[in-house]
Design a protein around this motif. Structure first.
Motif: not given
Length: 285
Positions: A9-11, A116-122, A127-133
């Motif tokens: 979602w963030l990527a 505004g909306d405030v989210f945490l990155l799951e 997890a961001w690195q593991a996904a290769g982003h």
């Protein structure tokens, strides 16, 4: 609407106007570890906010207010403005401490009335690195011209004196969010006394996640707090008001509406030798 988002979602939204990414990585045993990790690699465009400096106020004499006192709203507003957060900005926060530090920022924004909306990155940065982003070592520029206007929601807070008066009171439940050995008083690595606030029950904050590290659903969170009434006033604390915040959100997700954070938490409570201390297990709710 859930309060966490996956890395995909963030990527898809990197660089999107109206979205600010905040890196809150912080190690309690090494206050500079987070900023070192950020300098080495972070999500592109993310700003860094430090728990002990940006997300907390100065420590007070005698331990009053705990190890991580709340920042003054005006000071917090200044920090937010310089990283581009206005009252309606969408914010996504991440750490590598299971979401505890990111939850602290989310709670602070709730406390000062963020629209505004405030989210945490799951899964956080791992997890961001593991996904290769992609990652970056570049620090984004300070933002000029944004003034954050806090609208403080003091009903989300409860003081030490108020907690003391609530002990044993019908219709009030006190939840200790620390690991069970600290709650029972078997160990205390950080604060002046071991044990818990008399009458408190133990719901370790990290049990709000599944075995794979993902956050539990509202229905699963409700199971953790089975036996509590939605009419109860729920007081939540931990060691210093940080890891209690995931439990605050878990309770809100489960449908509890009268949830208050004892921000000073055990570090504030145990700093006063006149406060009563209990050890062992309390009766489960």
């Amino acid at each position: 609407m859930t309060y966490f988002k996956k890395s995909e979602w963030l990527a898809e939204r990197l660089g999107q106007a109206g979205l600010v990414i905040v890196d809150t990585r912080y190690a309690l045993n090494d206050s500079e570890a987070g900023i070192r990790a950020y300098a080495e690699a972070h999500i592109p465009g993310a700003y860094y906010l430090k728990l002990s400096h940006d997300l907390s106020g100065p420590k007070r004499p005698g331990g009053e207010g705990g190890r991580h006192p709340l920042p003054e709203p005006a000071a917090l507003a200044e920090v937010l403005g310089r990283i581009g957060i206005g009252r309606s900005t969408t914010v996504i926060s991440y750490d590598d401490q299971g979401g505890a530090m990111a939850s602290r920022l989310r709670w602070l924004l709730q406390w000062i009335g963020h629209d505004g909306d405030v989210f945490l990155l799951e899964g956080g940065f791992a997890a961001w690195q593991a996904a290769g982003h992609p990652v970056s070592s570049e620090t984004p520029a300070v933002v000029e011209g944004i003034t954050y206007e806090p609208v403080v929601q003091n009903g989300l807070l409860i003081s030490q004196a108020e907690v003391r008066a609530k002990i044993g009171q019908a219709g009030t439940v006190i939840i200790d969010s620390r690991e069970a050995p600290r709650y029972r008083g078997e160990v205390e690595p950080l604060d002046p006394a071991a044990g818990h606030i008399p009458g408190a029950i133990n719901r370790f904050w990290n049990e709000g996640k599944r075995a794979d590290g993902t956050w539990k659903s509202p229905e699963e969170q409700a199971e953790r707090f089975a036996g509590l009434s939605k009419d109860d006033e729920i007081i939540v604390y931990c060691g210093s008001g940080v890891t209690a915040t995931p439990n605050v959100f878990a309770l809100q997700d489960a449908g509890f509406r009268n949830v208050k954070l004892y921000a000073g938490s055990w570090s504030d409570w145990s700093s006063d030798v006149e406060n009563p201390v209990a050890v062992g297990d309390e009766e489960k709710a």
